[in-house]
Design a protein around this motif. Structure first.
Motif, PDB file in Angstrom:
ATOM      1  N   THR A   1     -64.335   5.358  -7.765  1.00 45.70           N
ATOM      2  CA  THR A   1     -64.124   3.919  -7.932  1.00 45.70           C
ATOM      3  C   THR A   1     -65.167   3.119  -7.160  1.00 45.70           C
ATOM      4  N   TYR A   2     -65.067   1.811  -7.308  1.00 45.00           N
ATOM      5  CA  TYR A   2     -65.994   0.935  -6.596  1.00 45.00           C
ATOM      6  C   TYR A   2     -65.765   0.919  -5.098  1.00 45.00           C
ATOM      7  N   PHE A   3     -64.619   1.417  -4.629  1.00 38.27           N
ATOM      8  CA  PHE A   3     -64.424   1.550  -3.190  1.00 38.27           C
ATOM      9  C   PHE A   3     -65.507   2.476  -2.631  1.00 38.27           C
ATOM     10  N   VAL A   4     -65.746   3.556  -3.360  1.00 34.19           N
ATOM     11  CA  VAL A   4     -66.778   4.512  -2.939  1.00 34.19           C
ATOM     12  C   VAL A   4     -68.159   3.868  -3.008  1.00 34.19           C
ATOM     13  N   VAL A   5     -68.382   3.104  -4.083  1.00 34.15           N
ATOM     14  CA  VAL A   5     -69.666   2.410  -4.224  1.00 34.15           C
ATOM     15  C   VAL A   5     -69.893   1.497  -3.018  1.00 34.15           C
ATOM     16  N   ALA A   6     -68.847   0.748  -2.662  1.00 34.29           N
ATOM     17  CA  ALA A   6     -68.963  -0.142  -1.506  1.00 34.29           C
ATOM     18  C   ALA A   6     -69.257   0.671  -0.255  1.00 34.29           C
ATOM     19  N   HIS A   7     -68.511   1.762  -0.071  1.00 32.66           N
ATOM     20  CA  HIS A   7     -68.679   2.577   1.135  1.00 32.66           C
ATOM     21  C   HIS A   7     -70.111   3.071   1.294  1.00 32.66           C
ATOM     22  N   PHE A   8     -70.640   3.718   0.240  1.00 31.89           N
ATOM     23  CA  PHE A   8     -71.941   4.341   0.493  1.00 31.89           C
ATOM     24  C   PHE A   8     -73.076   3.329   0.465  1.00 31.89           C
ATOM     25  N   HIS A   9     -72.862   2.172  -0.166  1.00 33.43           N
ATOM     26  CA  HIS A   9     -73.904   1.155  -0.030  1.00 33.43           C
ATOM     27  C   HIS A   9     -73.894   0.561   1.374  1.00 33.43           C
TER      28      HIS A   9
ATOM     29  N   PHE B   1     -64.780  -3.386  -2.062  1.00 36.59           N
ATOM     30  CA  PHE B   1     -63.677  -2.658  -1.425  1.00 36.59           C
ATOM     31  C   PHE B   1     -62.346  -2.987  -2.103  1.00 36.59           C
ATOM     32  N   PHE B   2     -62.299  -4.138  -2.752  1.00 31.99           N
ATOM     33  CA  PHE B   2     -61.047  -4.528  -3.405  1.00 31.99           C
ATOM     34  C   PHE B   2     -61.051  -4.187  -4.890  1.00 31.99           C
ATOM     35  N   LEU B   3     -62.081  -3.497  -5.325  1.00 38.60           N
ATOM     36  CA  LEU B   3     -62.114  -2.990  -6.700  1.00 38.60           C
ATOM     37  C   LEU B   3     -61.756  -1.508  -6.666  1.00 38.60           C
ATOM     38  N   GLU B   4     -60.704  -1.164  -5.911  1.00 37.23           N
ATOM     39  CA  GLU B   4     -60.439   0.249  -5.683  1.00 37.23           C
ATOM     40  C   GLU B   4     -59.808   0.922  -6.891  1.00 37.23           C
ATOM     41  N   ASN B   5     -59.687   0.175  -8.013  1.00 39.10           N
ATOM     42  CA  ASN B   5     -59.254   0.801  -9.258  1.00 39.10           C
ATOM     43  C   ASN B   5     -60.368   0.874 -10.296  1.00 39.10           C
ATOM     44  N   MET B   6     -61.428   0.139 -10.070  1.00 43.56           N
ATOM     45  CA  MET B   6     -62.468   0.040 -11.097  1.00 43.56           C
ATOM     46  C   MET B   6     -63.351   1.283 -11.077  1.00 43.56           C
ATOM     47  N   PRO B   7     -63.448   1.987 -12.210  1.00 40.02           N
ATOM     48  CA  PRO B   7     -64.284   3.196 -12.220  1.00 40.02           C
ATOM     49  C   PRO B   7     -65.747   2.860 -11.983  1.00 40.02           C
ATOM     50  N   ARG B   8     -66.440   3.784 -11.323  1.00 42.76           N
ATOM     51  CA  ARG B   8     -67.876   3.643 -11.142  1.00 42.76           C
ATOM     52  C   ARG B   8     -68.589   3.803 -12.468  1.00 42.76           C
ATOM     53  N   ARG B   9     -69.785   3.269 -12.525  1.00 42.66           N
ATOM     54  CA  ARG B   9     -70.731   3.557 -13.609  1.00 42.66           C
ATOM     55  C   ARG B   9     -70.197   3.175 -14.980  1.00 42.66           C
TER      56      ARG B   9
END
Lengths: 801, 223
Positions: free
Chosen positions: A395-403, A454-462
């Motif tokens: 999810t975008y939580f991960v995107v936020a984390h690693f960015h 961090f609040f898009l923790e349901n939105m799939p990446r990519r």
């Protein structure tokens, strides 16, 4: 902006032009930059090149954020979006962030430890040109039919297989990655040996300046992580081109790729981060006027991070169905790795205690890096939990984390380094107001992009787009606004860098730093034009402050690295473009290698001998031998990953043929005996020359070469038989896949060894070795024994078990 | 007794906006997995915000307190090389104990995910085979659970899913229920859930699987 970057390259030519005044000015300039082996010039080349790649990947980011600004947008089509998302990740991580760290390592590690240059000047140029050509190859993949790789930067199989990615872009992209990994391996050996072997007197290992210390640990990660990537990519290319089935079978497949990729991929995260933190540590100390707090614990903490980084990668695989015990172990390990980072934070913040903190641009970026890292690191603890990861994975939580960790912490730290060292690299001062504006816009823009995620923790990446009903619109819109602030504001940095070239002259040590690179040996050269002369006059390739610093025009030029690297890159690109291109590449490569060997043979490329300094703990080991051991360390990981993949497949594949049914044990035994004998004969050759017996050396080397040929011939006949038995067009089964790739790579090593023997014989025949000078023979022995030891593991695994 | 169909209207569709997010932490969640996950998530947020505030607060405090001023002299220098071993140990111990607590809570939570109330072979549960293919989900269960791309299950029923893929790596997720598992060719991953309130939930793919990745959407209808 391009003009500014170009100006940077021109500026650093200055002195060369004066030196080579007899030549036409423009060709001398070009020649200097193409053939340089000087560590500062290579550093500048790395820096400028990495900016070009950042610019490309930044445009991709811009496109993606534009596409995602509103629900159901159609600005980009799904295939284009997937290409953008993939290449953005790959280029930013591998062609921008880590090379920028390497740029600083090239420029400043020798200065910080008082070395005249890096350990192997030509290898330094080699790693740079491989990096350039790999980047061009990767970028070229956009223009081949089917487009660039589009499976995400992680290249998850089997999406990367020929069946699902039929275009040649994927092949080309993987080829580019192999070249890049080779570049990093070469560079790593070089910088590690530099740090271990070229320290000036008084620079003991524990007193290394912060940046050098962090770089040392980072290089260990480069050394042991990238071979795993090479092994994985070789298997991938074999799947795509030769019809093996590592990643298309269910016994290997996605899970095998996950293991191989993340064993590389997770340490890569720290590879990107640690050089930046080395810069941050130094900068905070300098601008607080205090020594680094808890220096020794910091040193140990970074080492623990490096060790643990190889034991946490499983947290990327929590949902793949690995066992509960594995998931728990990886959870614990991942949580544990945050403890040394806690020590890092303690050290960074504690350094300011009772200090006199000056908020200059470098300091602002350094502090920004720490703040962003705290947020990114804490969000990482969420991802370390095997339970929380169930919902957060992908999810975008991960995107936020690693960015936060990679862009924020790393990039801000590296930018801090640029501002910090600009006066050193150019001899001039950057514009402070512009720098601070750059910082504020970057910091605000960055947090606007990534905090809402961090609040898009349901939105799939990519995903290329989303429906309005998901409610993901507002956060995405804010992120896009942030991107429109953050990305353009980076042009301020480029502009400021260009402006610095015409800026006011900087004092020798503008920050009152105690680090060695600022140490004042000589004053600024007076022979240069005054301010206002603009680009290309002047202060040369940085200002020589210390006596140990070599003037850059003193280091010799070499045409070999660029030719060699061009050949290598072309031959690898040939994997996608067909046999003729491979042959052309190999011819160019051979030209480079032969030229290199010729230079060595004639003793044409000589660097001045250096005064012996601190070499603990390797004071008794010759430099070349240390380099060989380091290189073999990375080779061990390469074969380790190949054999580990074999073991993985073997355990998961239910129909493995019985021993002896696929490979003839007798033939294998004979081959093994020959291999062992060849190690012995090589050793006897070494003993001969140690006793001063030149003819003995040549004789034994000849026997070794002969045994090598026989061994390769036996393997060749085995291969021939096996290939004859294959059904045309069908996929090669797993037992043979792993046999072909493992013995193939081993055979390539044997072949390389045989070329080395030919070189040694040629050199020995003309009296190149004596009872005192036998280092190259000894290094060849090390290599040859290593390759043969690998066979001693391969043989029982494939023939007997 | 409440009929499954008389659902409060605001629960019927669950918007994912920030407002909904803030609410959800306080709402009674309608599935054990989501419930467990949410309380763990809240715990981690509390710890993270606390740790972040302390760390960043210390940084900001030091920067303001020790900011160099024209009036103030150079920084105080003291003996270099003294290792503040006690401070480092204190930090390590505090971090280790907080992380141990968080880890323990995670291990506790994973127990809920790994243990359906009556085991994985529960004969009363609804067993669904889920197959990912580019770019759709198909559901296969003995009693028939709906049309393609729509999975219909009764409320309060324990649903056990066996997830795989026939082509590439997908990841099967029902975000509102906080369940997810990778769909990998040749591998079978199990998840379970139980929803007590009727409604419609999104099913999404969480691993890039090609051009149609964003549109690999199915619907879970709880009746």
């Amino acid at each position: 902006m391009l003009r500014a970057v170009w100006g940077w390259a021109r500026f650093h030519d200055s002195k060369a032009r004066g030196h080579l005044g007899d030549y036409n000015v423009n060709t001398a300039w070009l020649k200097r930059w193409l053939f340089t082996t000087n560590h500062k010039e290579v550093g500048i080349l790395y820096l400028v090149t990495s900016f070009y790649f950042a610019f490309l990947a930044g445009i991709l980011a811009f496109l993606m954020r534009t596409q995602l600004a509103f629900p159901s947008e159609t600005f980009l089509q799904p295939p284009q979006y997937n290409e953008a998302v993939t290449m953005h990740g790959l280029i930013m991580v591998l062609w921008f962030l880590s090379p920028l760290g390497i740029a600083f390592a090239n420029y400043f590690v020798p200065l910080q430890i008082g070395a005249a240059d890096v350990a192997f000047a030509r290898l330094n140029a080699t790693s740079y040109w491989m990096y350039v050509f790999s980047g061009i190859t990767a970028f070229a993949s956009f223009f081949v039919p089917g487009g660039s790789p589009a499976s995400g930067w992680t290249n998850y199989s089997p999406l990367t297989s020929l069946q699902f990615s039929p275009g040649s872009g994927e092949t080309l992209g993987a080829a580019a990655l192999i070249v890049l990994a080779a570049s990093n391996t070469v560079g790593t050996v070089n910088i590690l040996v530099t740090i271990l072997w070229h320290r000036a007197r008084g620079v003991s290992f524990v007193k290394l300046p912060m940046f050098t210390m962090f770089t040392f640990w980072t290089m260990l990660q480069f050394l042991w992580a990238f071979p795993s990537l090479i092994a994985g990519l070789i298997m991938l290319e074999a799947d795509r081109l030769l019809g093996t089935s590592f990643f298309t079978s269910t016994a290997g497949g996605s899970i095998l790729w996950d293991h191989v990729w993340w064993f590389f991929g997770h340490p890569e995260v720290y590879i990107v981060l640690l050089p930046a933190f080395g810069i941050v540590a130094g900068i905070i100390a300098t601008f607080s006027g205090r020594p680094v707090y808890a220096r020794k614990p910091l040193f140990a903490a970074v080492g623990i991070v490096v060790l643990l980084s190889y034991m946490v990668y499983g947290h990327h695989m929590f949902l793949t169905g690995i066992s509960l015990t594995e998931r728990e172990v990886f959870t614990i390990n991942t949580e544990m790795i945050s403890i040394p980072f806690g020590v890092l934070m303690l050290s960074f913040i504690g350094t300011m205690y009772k200090g006199a903190v000056k908020l200059t641009t470098p300091m602002l970026f350094a502090l920004g890096s720490v703040v962003i890292f705290v947020i990114g690191g804490l969000s990482g603890v969420f991802n370390s939990s095997l339970a929380l990861d169930i919902a957060l994975r992908g999810t975008y939580f991960v995107v936020a984390h690693f960015h936060y960790v990679m862009v924020g912490a790393s990039e801000f730290g590296l930018f801090a380094g640029i501002y910090y060292w600009l006066p050193k690299m150019t001899g001039r001062m950057y514009n402070e107001t512009l720098g601070k504006t750059h910082f504020i816009l970057s910091f605000v823009g960055f947090n606007l992009i990534f905090f809402p995620m961090f609040f898009l923790e349901n939105m799939p990446r990519r995903i290329v787009t989303y429906a309005a009903s998901t409610g993901w619109g507002p956060a995405n819109f804010i992120a896009t606004v942030g991107a429109f602030i953050f990305i353009p504001s980076q042009l301020l940095l480029v502009y400021n860098m260009g402006r610095t070239l015409r800026g006011p002259p900087a004092p020798a040590n503008p920050w009152n730093s105690t680090d060695r690179e600022w140490a004042s040996g000589t004053s600024m050269p007076h022979s240069v034009g005054g301010p206002g002369h603009g680009l290309g006059n002047g202060l040369g390739n940085g200002v020589s402050h210390s006596g140990s610093e070599s003037a850059h025009e003193a280091s010799p030029l070499s045409t070999r690295p660029i030719i060699l690297c061009l050949g290598f890159a072309v031959s690898m690109a040939g994997l996608a473009f067909g046999l003729p291109v491979i042959v052309i590449g190999l011819v160019i490569l051979a030209g480079g290698v032969l030229g290199w060997a010729w230079d060595d043979y004639r003793g044409r490329f000589r660097l001045p001998e250096e005064e012996e300094g601190e070499r603990w703990p390797f004071s008794k080991v010759p430099k070349d031998k240390l380099a060989m051991w380091t290189f073999l360390g990375s080779e061990a990981v390469l074969f380790g990953v190949l054999l580990g993949s074999y073991a993985f497949i073997r355990v998961n594949f239910p129909y493995w043929p019985a021993p002896g049914s696929l490979h003839d044990i007798n033939v294998g035994t004979v081959d093994t005996i020959i291999v062992i004998t060849s190690s012995l004969t090589a050793y006897l050759g070494l003993q001969s020359i140690k006793a001063g017996n030149k003819r003995g050396l040549i004789g034994w080397l000849g026997v070794t070469l002969l045994l090598g040929i026989v061994s390769l011939a036996i393997k060749g006949s085995e291969w021939y038989g096996l290939v004859q038995g294959l059904a045309p067009g069908a996929q090669i089964g797993l037992p043979l896949s792993s046999y072909f790739v493992t013995t193939g790579i081993h055979g390539a090593h044997v072949l390389a060894g045989m070329f080395l023997i030919i070189y040694l014989v040629k050199r020995a025949a003309t009296g190149g070795f004596s009872a005192e000078r036998y280092g190259t023979v000894e290094n060849f022995n090390l290599y040859w024994s290593f390759v043969n030891c690998v066979w001693l593991v391969v043989f029982p695994l494939f023939y007997l078990l | 007794m409440r009929s499954g169909r008389s659902v409060p209207p605001k629960l019927k569709s669950r918007p994912e906006g920030t407002k909904a997010l803030l609410r959800r932490g306080l709402l009674a969640i309608s599935a054990p997995t989501a419930d467990t996950w949410q309380s763990l998530y809240n715990l981690y947020w509390v710890l993270a915000v606390a740790a972040g505030t302390i760390t960043i607060g210390a940084l900001v405090f030091f920067v303001t307190k020790y900011r160099a001023r024209p009036s103030s002299g150079p920084a105080q220098q003291d003996e270099d090389g003294k290792v503040p071993i006690r401070t480092v140990l204190v930090i390590i111990i505090i971090m280790a104990s907080v992380l141990a607590g968080a880890g323990y809570a995670s291990f506790h939570a994973i127990g809920v995910y790994n243990n359906p109330p009556n085991g994985w072979n529960d004969p009363n549960a609804l067993h669904v085979n889920v197959t990912g293919q580019r770019f759709s989900w198909s559901f296969n269960c003995t009693s028939g659970c709906g049309v393609p791309a729509v999975l219909t299950v009764p409320h309060n029923k324990i649903v056990i899913m066996n997830i795989t893929s026939i082509d590439v790596f997908h990841s099967f997720g029902i975000p509102d229920l906080r369940v997810k598992a990778d769909a990998i060719p040749g591998k079978y991953n199990l998840i379970w859930f139980q929803v007590s309130t009727a409604g419609t939930y999104r099913i999404l793919c969480y691993e890039l699987c090609g051009a149609g990745h964003a549109f690999m959407i199915a619907k879970l209808v709880v009746t």
